[in-house]
Enzyme design. Structure first.
Site, PDB file in Angstrom:
ATOM      1  N   LYS A 178      17.796 -29.188  19.807  1.00  0.00           N
ATOM      2  CA  LYS A 178      18.916 -28.799  19.034  1.00  0.00           C
ATOM      3  C   LYS A 178      19.723 -30.327  18.571  1.00  0.00           C
ATOM      4  CE  LYS A 178      23.362 -27.692  18.101  1.00  0.00           C
ATOM      5  NZ  LYS A 178      24.446 -28.804  17.626  1.00  0.00           N
ATOM      6  N   GLU A 253      23.818 -37.864  29.658  1.00  0.00           N
ATOM      7  CA  GLU A 253      24.151 -39.303  29.109  1.00  0.00           C
ATOM      8  C   GLU A 253      25.288 -39.298  28.418  1.00  0.00           C
ATOM      9  OE1 GLU A 253      25.216 -42.142  27.274  1.00  0.00           O
ATOM     10  OE2 GLU A 253      23.431 -42.179  26.166  1.00  0.00           O
ATOM     11  N   CYS A 287      27.004 -45.243  22.503  1.00  0.00           N
ATOM     12  CA  CYS A 287      27.308 -44.959  24.075  1.00  0.00           C
ATOM     13  C   CYS A 287      27.657 -46.150  24.897  1.00  0.00           C
ATOM     14  CB  CYS A 287      26.180 -44.141  24.638  1.00  0.00           C
ATOM     15  SG  CYS A 287      25.552 -42.796  23.732  1.00  0.00           S
ATOM     16  N   GLU A 386      37.218 -43.172  25.958  1.00  0.00           N
ATOM     17  CA  GLU A 386      36.082 -43.492  24.754  1.00  0.00           C
ATOM     18  C   GLU A 386      36.337 -43.039  23.609  1.00  0.00           C
ATOM     19  OE1 GLU A 386      31.444 -43.323  24.600  1.00  0.00           O
ATOM     20  OE2 GLU A 386      32.449 -41.452  24.954  1.00  0.00           O
TER      21      GLU A 386
END
Length: 494
Positions: A178, A253, A287, A386
């Site tokens: 997906k 992750e 990331c 973040e």
């Protein structure tokens, strides 16, 4: 609208409409306008894809294929990607706005991951156990899990899909992917290569759509045995809750708030370029973005000046242009997110050194200037959360212990950069910093041989490297009675 490309889903080796019959728009971030239509999947489409993957997993065409044969298919897929790398890179750039030169480089290197797992496919093995019973032989084997659900983000669609796809197939699993609703096109463009490489129908499937219902239905489906997710912590919490329905293994992750620690003995020019690469490469949408720079007080002004000077000369513009160094953010929501954090930084007393707004020449695209804050409170939102964009916080330190404490002072633990010419110090700090990846005097280096992953809010489990095979297999132990004698007493454990 008639000239927009229209993407259907890929299930069981066929291009199919969504059961809803609906499509949604995918935008070109450089223009802020739609450029293609993507099928809007439903729970029914997820079930159709998972059922196809389960049947393919059990079918002799895949189940009886030797690991060496699977490795050859992966190598062939790598060759095909190498041939189409430039073309696939264009779709990545159209969909998420990353530089075409970065995407070309990434796509040209991507086959190495398939080659690595192609070579590893027939080296997945168990061991003979030195069992403490003289009339018994015991050995282990590693077997595929079954249907894997892969949920991928928008910042590097094909690269982050490959980290899941290559080891999953090498281990003998089947997969339903997906992709992010923001960037589905490049993955769908990859599917003809899956077919051409020779993978049987149903081994690889793609269901496009939104987290609700597609992501939820996929991660909770009773036939899914493994979920590999890359994204944010909040979405990950939903994935974990969903996996309670099927007890699927989960790896996450989830990004980070990565520190770049620059000691006073570091090469100032190299460190400054590393900081630039870490936070302004890919417009900070990475990331492992090095969004926190900790500079020793002795060289604080010198390094900050170099970083600010280079940031002010970054060429922002069309990601398809060869000279562009920073393209747009992937979505309009990302621009608003940057504006929110810039305001938050000011409110918490940080000084804006450079940037902080959309560039005047950005047109209708979703561009944002490289942004630098100093005098930042380490506990403020811009230093803790973040941001996933080109926003850097710069904080001074005096001692090695202080630098380590500052680096470890967030909920994230994915990556870190250390800049020093002192070997012993590099090893000490690398050991003490909480991160799954540590770079010394470099940043953003990747290889199929090296594992990727973090801990705490950066998730758990590993992608890439040999370790990833263990994430896609399960161990089985076999006991063999070699004595030829019947069991002496059925009521006593042997």
């Amino acid at each position: 609208m008639a000239e927009w490309k229209k993407y259907r889903m890929y299930i069981n080796g066929e291009w199919v409409e969504a059961s809803s019959g609906e499509y949604f728009e995918s935008y070109n971030p450089a223009e802020g306008e739609p450029w293609c239509l993507v099928a809007k999947g439903t729970e029914q489409d997820v079930d159709r894809a998972v059922q196809a993957a389960q049947k393919a997993f059990e079918h002799p065409r895949w189940a009886s294929m030797t690991y060496t044969q699977r490795g050859k298919l992966l190598r062939r897929l790598g060759d095909l990607i190498a041939e189409r790398a430039s073309e696939l890179a264009v779709y990545e750039t159209l969909d998420n706005g990353k530089l075409i030169r970065e995407m070309r480089g990434q796509l040209q290197y991507l086959p190495e991951f398939f080659y690595y797992y192609a070579g590893l496919a027939d080296k997945i093995h168990g061991e003979t156990l030195p069992i403490d019973k003289p009339d018994m032989l015991a050995f282990t084997s590693r077997e595929p899990l079954g249907v894997v659900a892969a949920i991928t983000p928008w910042n590097s669609p094909l690269y982050l899909t490959t980290l899941k796809l290559a080891p999953a197939l090498a281990a003998g699993n089947t997969i339903v992917i997906k992709p992010s609703e923001v960037t589905s096109a490049s993955l769908l463009e990859l599917m003809p290569l899956i077919e051409e490489a020779g993978f049987p129908p149903g081994v690889v499937n793609v269901v496009t759509g939104f987290g609700d219902p597609v992501g939820s239905a996929l991660t909770s489906h009773p036939l899914v045995r493994r979920v590999a997710f890359t994204g944010g912590p909040e979405s990950a919490r939903h994935v974990i809750r969903n996996s309670a329905e099927n007890f699927a293994r989960v790896t996450l992750e989830l990004g980070g708030k990565s520190p770049n620690i620059v000691f006073d003995d570091a090469d100032a020019d190299n460190a400054a370029m590393g900081i630039i690469a870490g936070i302004f490469g890919a417009a900070g949408q990475s990331c492992v973005a090095g969004s926190r720079a900790f500079l020793h007080k002795k060289i604080y002004d010198q390094v900050l000046e170099k970083v600010a000077d280079r940031a002010s000369r970054i060429i922002i513009g069309d990601p398809m242009a060869a000279e562009t160094e920073m393209g747009p953010l992937a979505t309009e929501a990302q621009v608003k997110r940057m504006e929110h954090y810039v305001n938050a930084g000011r409110q918490h007393g940080a000084r804006l050194v450079y940037g902080g707004k959309q560039p005047e020449a950005g047109g209708s695209g979703w561009y944002f200037e490289p942004t630098i804050f100093e005098h930042t409170d380490p506990k403020s939102p811009i230093a803790q959360e973040e941001i996933f964009g080109p926003v850097l916080t710069v904080i001074p330190f005096e001692t090695e212990e202080e630098a380590i404490a500052l680096a470890n002072g967030t909920n994230y633990a994915l990556a870190a950069g250390i800049w020093t010419n002192h070997l012993a110090k590099a090893h000490r700090v690398a050991k003490s910093v909480r991160a799954g990846i540590v770079w010394v005097n470099t940043y953003r280096s990747i290889s199929p041989i090296a594992p990727i992953g973090g801990s705490h809010w950066s998730g758990y489990g590993r992608e890439s490297g040999y370790e990833a095979i263990y994430e896609y297999t399960q161990s089985k132990v076999v006991w063999v009675n070699t004595s030829g004698e019947p069991m002496p007493d059925p009521f006593i454990m042997r």
